[in-house]
Design an enzyme around this catalytic site. Structure first.
Site, short mmCIF file in Angstrom:
data_model
loop_
_atom_site.label_atom_id
_atom_site.label_comp_id
_atom_site.label_asym_id
_atom_site.label_seq_id
_atom_site.Cartn_x
_atom_site.Cartn_y
_atom_site.Cartn_z
N GLN A 31 0.86 -1.19 0.00
CA GLN A 31 0.00 0.00 0.00
C GLN A 31 0.89 1.23 0.00
O GLN A 31 1.78 1.36 0.84
CB GLN A 31 -0.91 -0.01 1.24
N HIS A 33 -8.38 2.41 -0.58
CA HIS A 33 -8.83 2.45 -1.97
C HIS A 33 -8.97 1.04 -2.50
O HIS A 33 -8.10 0.20 -2.29
CB HIS A 33 -7.87 3.26 -2.86
P1 5GP Z 1 -1.58 1.26 -3.69
O1 5GP Z 1 -0.22 0.84 -4.15
O2 5GP Z 1 -1.50 2.20 -2.50
O3 5GP Z 1 -2.52 0.12 -3.45
O4 5GP Z 1 -2.24 2.04 -4.89
C1 5GP Z 1 -2.01 3.37 -5.16
C2 5GP Z 1 -2.36 3.59 -6.61
O5 5GP Z 1 -2.47 4.98 -6.85
C3 5GP Z 1 -1.32 3.05 -7.59
O6 5GP Z 1 -1.91 2.06 -8.42
C4 5GP Z 1 -0.87 4.29 -8.36
O7 5GP Z 1 -0.64 4.04 -9.72
C5 5GP Z 1 -2.03 5.24 -8.14
N1 5GP Z 1 -1.65 6.65 -8.18
C6 5GP Z 1 -0.54 7.22 -7.62
N2 5GP Z 1 -0.54 8.55 -7.83
C7 5GP Z 1 -1.67 8.83 -8.53
C8 5GP Z 1 -2.22 10.06 -9.04
O8 5GP Z 1 -1.69 11.16 -8.88
N3 5GP Z 1 -3.40 9.95 -9.71
C9 5GP Z 1 -4.03 8.75 -9.91
N4 5GP Z 1 -5.18 8.77 -10.58
N5 5GP Z 1 -3.53 7.59 -9.43
C10 5GP Z 1 -2.37 7.63 -8.76
#
Ligand code: 5GP
Length: 112
Positions: free
Chosen positions: A92, A98
């Protein structure tokens, strides 16, 4: 204040897929599938683990909205995956819960 707080507050732009009183859904900036949408609840939790002590009605409203977004995206017929990365080992990177909705291709299993 996380990146997703700022997207929710419209301080940072995002390609919004769906919004209602419960959730905001927007396209991931680095899509891992033809459709890759993130769904955040307007009621903030930091991570999936917070569900253990959360109001079941609020959790239910959130999960129902995730399913509704997947349907709106046209993914119901062929299927899709919902992923919650939680904490360090779950990779994460944003401390605002999310749901990743991934679809539009046959996904592999197990994940890496
Ligand atoms: P996690 O790794 O925390 O589960 O997912 C975070 C997600 O946010 C990643 O898939 C990454 O690509 C996405 N993400 C990071 N920065 C941004 C942004 O500025 N805008 C959008 N739409 N997605 C983002």
């Amino acid at each position: 204040m996380t990146l997703f707080d700022k997207i929710l507050n419209k301080e940072i732009p995002a390609n919004i897929a769906f919004e209602d009183e419960t959730v905001l859904a927007f396209h991931d900036i680095s899509p891992q599938a033809p459709t890759h949408v993130l769904v955040i609840p307007k009621h903030k939790w930091m991570r999936f683990a917070d569900f253990a002590s959360a109001d079941p009605t609020q959790i239910g409203d959130y999960i129902k909205a995730v399913a509704r977004v997947a349907k709106e995206l046209g993914l119901e017929e062929n299927g899709y995956r919902v992923v919650f990365n939680n904490g360090r080992d779950g990779q994460q990177t944003v401390d605002y819960i999310h749901a990743h909705i991934l679809g539009g291709r046959r996904l592999s299993w197990p994940p890496g």
